[in-house]
Scaffold this motif. Structure first.
Motif, PDB file in Angstrom:
ATOM      1  N   SER A   1       0.806  -1.223   0.000  1.00 34.59           N
ATOM      2  CA  SER A   1       0.000   0.000   0.000  1.00 34.59           C
ATOM      3  C   SER A   1       0.836   1.269   0.000  1.00 34.59           C
ATOM      4  N   LEU A   2       1.997   1.252   0.650  1.00 37.74           N
ATOM      5  CA  LEU A   2       2.742   2.495   0.854  1.00 37.74           C
ATOM      6  C   LEU A   2       4.044   2.591   0.059  1.00 37.74           C
ATOM      7  N   HIS A   3       4.442   1.534  -0.638  1.00 38.21           N
ATOM      8  CA  HIS A   3       5.634   1.656  -1.476  1.00 38.21           C
ATOM      9  C   HIS A   3       5.374   2.692  -2.579  1.00 38.21           C
ATOM     10  N   ASP A   4       6.295   3.622  -2.742  1.00 36.74           N
ATOM     11  CA  ASP A   4       6.190   4.723  -3.712  1.00 36.74           C
ATOM     12  C   ASP A   4       5.143   5.763  -3.317  1.00 36.74           C
ATOM     13  N   ALA A   5       4.630   5.676  -2.090  1.00 36.15           N
ATOM     14  CA  ALA A   5       3.750   6.744  -1.595  1.00 36.15           C
ATOM     15  C   ALA A   5       4.598   7.939  -1.182  1.00 36.15           C
ATOM     16  N   GLN A   6       4.002   9.103  -1.194  1.00 38.56           N
ATOM     17  CA  GLN A   6       4.684  10.316  -0.753  1.00 38.56           C
ATOM     18  C   GLN A   6       3.932  10.920   0.426  1.00 38.56           C
TER      19      GLN A   6
ATOM     20  N   CYS B   1      10.332   3.779   5.875  1.00 34.80           N
ATOM     21  CA  CYS B   1      11.679   3.956   5.339  1.00 34.80           C
ATOM     22  C   CYS B   1      11.580   4.670   3.998  1.00 34.80           C
ATOM     23  N   GLY B   2      12.487   5.605   3.753  1.00 33.52           N
ATOM     24  CA  GLY B   2      12.450   6.293   2.474  1.00 33.52           C
ATOM     25  C   GLY B   2      13.391   7.475   2.421  1.00 33.52           C
ATOM     26  N   HIS B   3      13.210   8.307   1.405  1.00 35.40           N
ATOM     27  CA  HIS B   3      14.095   9.445   1.169  1.00 35.40           C
ATOM     28  C   HIS B   3      13.354  10.765   1.386  1.00 35.40           C
TER      29      HIS B   3
ATOM     30  N   GLN C   1       8.245  19.478  -0.932  1.00 34.50           N
ATOM     31  CA  GLN C   1       9.166  18.817  -0.022  1.00 34.50           C
ATOM     32  C   GLN C   1       8.423  17.618   0.578  1.00 34.50           C
ATOM     33  N   VAL C   2       8.813  16.405   0.190  1.00 27.72           N
ATOM     34  CA  VAL C   2       8.040  15.228   0.565  1.00 27.72           C
ATOM     35  C   VAL C   2       8.959  14.149   1.131  1.00 27.72           C
ATOM     36  N   PHE C   3       8.331  13.166   1.773  1.00 27.27           N
ATOM     37  CA  PHE C   3       9.036  11.967   2.230  1.00 27.27           C
ATOM     38  C   PHE C   3       8.563  10.826   1.349  1.00 27.27           C
ATOM     39  N   ASP C   4       9.449  10.321   0.514  1.00 19.74           N
ATOM     40  CA  ASP C   4       9.117   9.297  -0.464  1.00 19.74           C
ATOM     41  C   ASP C   4       9.349   7.917   0.162  1.00 19.74           C
TER      42      ASP C   4
END
Length: 215
Positions: free
Chosen positions: A38-43, A163-165, A141-144
């Motif tokens: 559900s959340l992979h590649d979510a921002q 976890c992300g960038h 400005q997002v958390f990917d």
């Protein structure tokens, strides 16, 4: 005298059934589920927290799910956390030695090299308030998110790991502990956890079944 690894064990520090559910010290009774589908590649486009009310809202844009499930343009999923007990974030300083992957290696061999490279990154503490304030949709400005998981305790506590960038640059890990989770859409629609997971599962199942030329 060397102290470290198996040379030092503090039984009082080991998690037990009465320990708070937390990714850094999960009790044996806690169960975890993946939210990758559900959340992979979510921002995460905004985080709103209220210390007095002990709540936090994470607003997420998941463009591929919106398109696949024909949700309205600009639709956001909001993760509402109640009785927030802990909010921590770690950033990772990349090892400057670089990572070279020779041609002709198998996928498993490539993954091993990448894992060895990432193991050399340095984990650093970061300010939660700074992290939260830097995420603003208006300034892009997002958390990917690359990975996510939720742990649950029989006592009713939750721990969320993201976890992300941050802003497509520095890798971060987010750890949140709270007592209740509500998932809703920006239109007010409520989603049960299993329903939210199913939205992602249906997308990735359809994605894997596409003809190679359409991927």
């Amino acid at each position: 005298m060397r102290i470290g690894g198996s040379d030092f064990k503090d039984a009082s520090a080991l998690p037990n059934e009465d320990s708070p559910v937390d990714w850094l010290s999960l009790p044996a009774t806690a169960s975890a589920v993946s939210l990758w589908d559900s959340l992979h590649d979510a921002q995460v486009v905004s985080i709103r927290s209220n210390l007095l009310e002990r709540v936090m809202d994470l607003s997420c844009e998941i463009e591929h799910l919106n398109k696949f499930h024909k949700l309205e343009e600009g639709f956001q999923f909001v993760l509402h956390l109640d009785c927030v007990q802990s909010a921590r974030v770690l950033r990772y300083a990349i090892w400057p030695g670089g990572c070279s992957i020779p041609n002709g290696l198998s996928i498993d061999e490539q993954r091993k090299i990448v894992a060895e490279y990432q193991a050399k990154w340095r984990e650093e503490s970061a300010s939660w308030n700074e992290f939260e304030s830097r995420i603003t949709r208006e300034d892009e400005q997002v958390f990917d998110i690359s990975d996510a998981a939720l742990a649950m305790s029989p006592r009713g506590e939750f721990a969320l790991k993201l976890c992300g960038h941050l802003n497509y640059a520095t890798y971060h890990q987010v750890y949140l502990r709270f007592e209740a989770l509500k998932i809703s859409g920006s239109d007010g629609k409520q989603f049960e956890l299993q329903e939210f997971q199913r939205l992602g599962e249906e997308y990735w199942e359809a994605f894997s079944n596409r003809a190679p030329s359409t991927k």
